[in-house]
Design an enzyme around this catalytic site. Structure first.
Site, PDB file in Angstrom:
ATOM      1  N   LYS A   1       0.853  -1.203   0.000  1.00 28.51           N
ATOM      2  CA  LYS A   1       0.000   0.000   0.000  1.00 28.51           C
ATOM      3  C   LYS A   1       0.881   1.243   0.000  1.00 28.51           C
ATOM      4  O   LYS A   1       0.631   2.196  -0.748  1.00 28.51           O
ATOM      5  CB  LYS A   1      -0.937  -0.010   1.222  1.00 28.51           C
ATOM      6  CG  LYS A   1      -2.084  -1.004   1.076  1.00 28.51           C
ATOM      7  CD  LYS A   1      -2.869  -1.226   2.362  1.00 28.51           C
ATOM      8  CE  LYS A   1      -3.912  -2.322   2.126  1.00 28.51           C
ATOM      9  NZ  LYS A   1      -4.694  -2.692   3.301  1.00 28.51           N
TER      10      LYS A   1
ATOM     11  N   GLN B   1      -4.432  -1.019   9.426  1.00 24.34           N
ATOM     12  CA  GLN B   1      -4.512  -2.380   8.896  1.00 24.34           C
ATOM     13  C   GLN B   1      -5.140  -3.315   9.933  1.00 24.34           C
ATOM     14  O   GLN B   1      -4.773  -3.316  11.105  1.00 24.34           O
ATOM     15  CB  GLN B   1      -3.097  -2.861   8.508  1.00 24.34           C
ATOM     16  CG  GLN B   1      -3.056  -4.215   7.834  1.00 24.34           C
ATOM     17  CD  GLN B   1      -3.696  -4.231   6.445  1.00 24.34           C
ATOM     18  OE1 GLN B   1      -3.760  -3.213   5.762  1.00 24.34           O
ATOM     19  NE2 GLN B   1      -4.172  -5.382   6.030  1.00 24.34           N
TER      20      GLN B   1
ATOM     21  N   ASP C   1     -11.069   3.437   4.103  1.00 23.34           N
ATOM     22  CA  ASP C   1     -11.486   2.032   4.119  1.00 23.34           C
ATOM     23  C   ASP C   1     -13.003   1.902   4.031  1.00 23.34           C
ATOM     24  O   ASP C   1     -13.518   0.819   3.736  1.00 23.34           O
ATOM     25  CB  ASP C   1     -11.047   1.387   5.445  1.00 23.34           C
ATOM     26  CG  ASP C   1      -9.796   0.537   5.312  1.00 23.34           C
ATOM     27  OD1 ASP C   1      -9.608  -0.071   4.249  1.00 23.34           O
ATOM     28  OD2 ASP C   1      -9.029   0.484   6.286  1.00 23.34           O
TER      29      ASP C   1
END
Ligand code: GUN
Length: 304
Positions: A64, A108, A131
């Site tokens: 990422k 994460q 997200d």
């Protein structure tokens, strides 16, 4: 859909939906969008936070960060030890929420067991929640309002559209009811007027439920659960599974769909690796550009 001719016998072979190629196209569009924004004085900033040293999460986070740098973003990478307390993580999120050069925040998952992931997700400014996991954004998705959409389901939708131009009225079955994939994907398919079923571990006669699907999505994390005989001939099959196995002395990634038997029945099928996986990061970058544009009141250069 293709057929191969083996010893004079026509054998059906599904079209492979090449997620790596679709993601590469998206990355080059996004790079152009970032250049366009830079000319207008805006550089999107993405903060990625990893707590602990789970090997799979470390790989995802590294990718990422690398991709965001390649796209021309400002990248902020925070790696915290697995012993980090919830309070310290919440303090970092407060700082990132307040930082003007941060447009998107990603923590994460999974987090270590002593940290309440829902509390952490809810602490992220909804405008920076790239997200799409914040309760406000989950609510907006179900209301059909515009908001960040979770990256893996968004990637699935883009791949489904590669195989099918018309989705209205189709039966879609999602195997797996996670907050990250199954539930948000159901909302996205519903928005396209599909008839949506979410199947899970308590579903009775799962093979029959799957056989009704024009679009079948496997997102349960069970190695090769879905086999060819569970699939309606011609169906579009999206495999979200990433299972690490050792075969013939080699480590491999294998999906939730048995690729060999499924490709003899499905109309189109995503491979693992090279299907949904590469789409997820591309969608994260897309969400971050959209968030940066919304925060700064700039028209988005990304076509929807
Ligand atoms: N872990 C697995 N998938 C995801 C994702 O899409 N976002 C975050 N933050 N963590 C994940």
């Amino acid at each position: 859909m293709n057929s191969s001719d083996i010893k004079g016998v026509q054998k059906h072979v599904a079209t492979i939906i090449d997620g790596a190629a679709v993601a590469a196209r998206l990355h080059s569009d996004l790079k152009r969008a970032v250049e366009n924004l830079a000319e207008r004085g805006l550089t999107p900033g993405l903060a990625v936070v990893l707590v602990g040293n789970d090997p799979a999460s470390s790989v995802y986070v590294r990718n990422k960060v690398r991709r965001s740098v390649e796209a021309g973003f400002r990248s902020f990478h925070h790696e915290l030890p697995s012993t980090t307390g919830e309070k310290d993580l919440l303090c970092l999120i407060d700082r990132l929420n307040a930082a003007d050069d941060v447009d998107g925040i990603l923590v994460q998952l999974p987090l270590p067991a002593h940290i309440d992931a829902q509390k952490v997700t809810a602490a992220i400014d909804p405008k920076k929640d790239v997200d799409g996991f914040h309760p406000i954004n989950v609510g907006k998705l179900s209301l059909g309002d515009s908001a960040s959409v979770p990256c893996t389901p968004l990637g699935c939708m883009l791949l489904i559209r590669e195989a099918r131009s018309r989705l209205a009225g189709l039966n879609a079955v999602i195997v797996g009811r996670s907050n990250i994939v199954g539930k948000p994907l159901a909302q996205l398919l519903l928005r396209e007027n599909c008839t949506v079923t979410i199947a899970h571990s308590k579903t009775e006669d799962l093979p029959s439920v799957c056989r009704r699907a024009d679009i079948l999505v496997a997102a349960v994390g069970q190695l090769e659960l879905v086999r060819g005989e569970w699939i309606k001939p011609g169906a579009t099959v999206i495999d979200v599974g990433i299972n690490r196995v050792e075969r013939d002395g080699r480590r491999k990634l294998v999906g939730d769909v048995d690729f060999a038997s499924a490709s003899a029945i499905a109309g189109a099928l995503t491979p693992v690796p090279g299907g949904v996986g590469p789409m997820t990061i591309a969608c994260l970058l897309r969400n971050t550009i959209e968030a940066a544009c919304r925060r700064h009141g700039v028209a988005s250069p990304i076509e929807s």
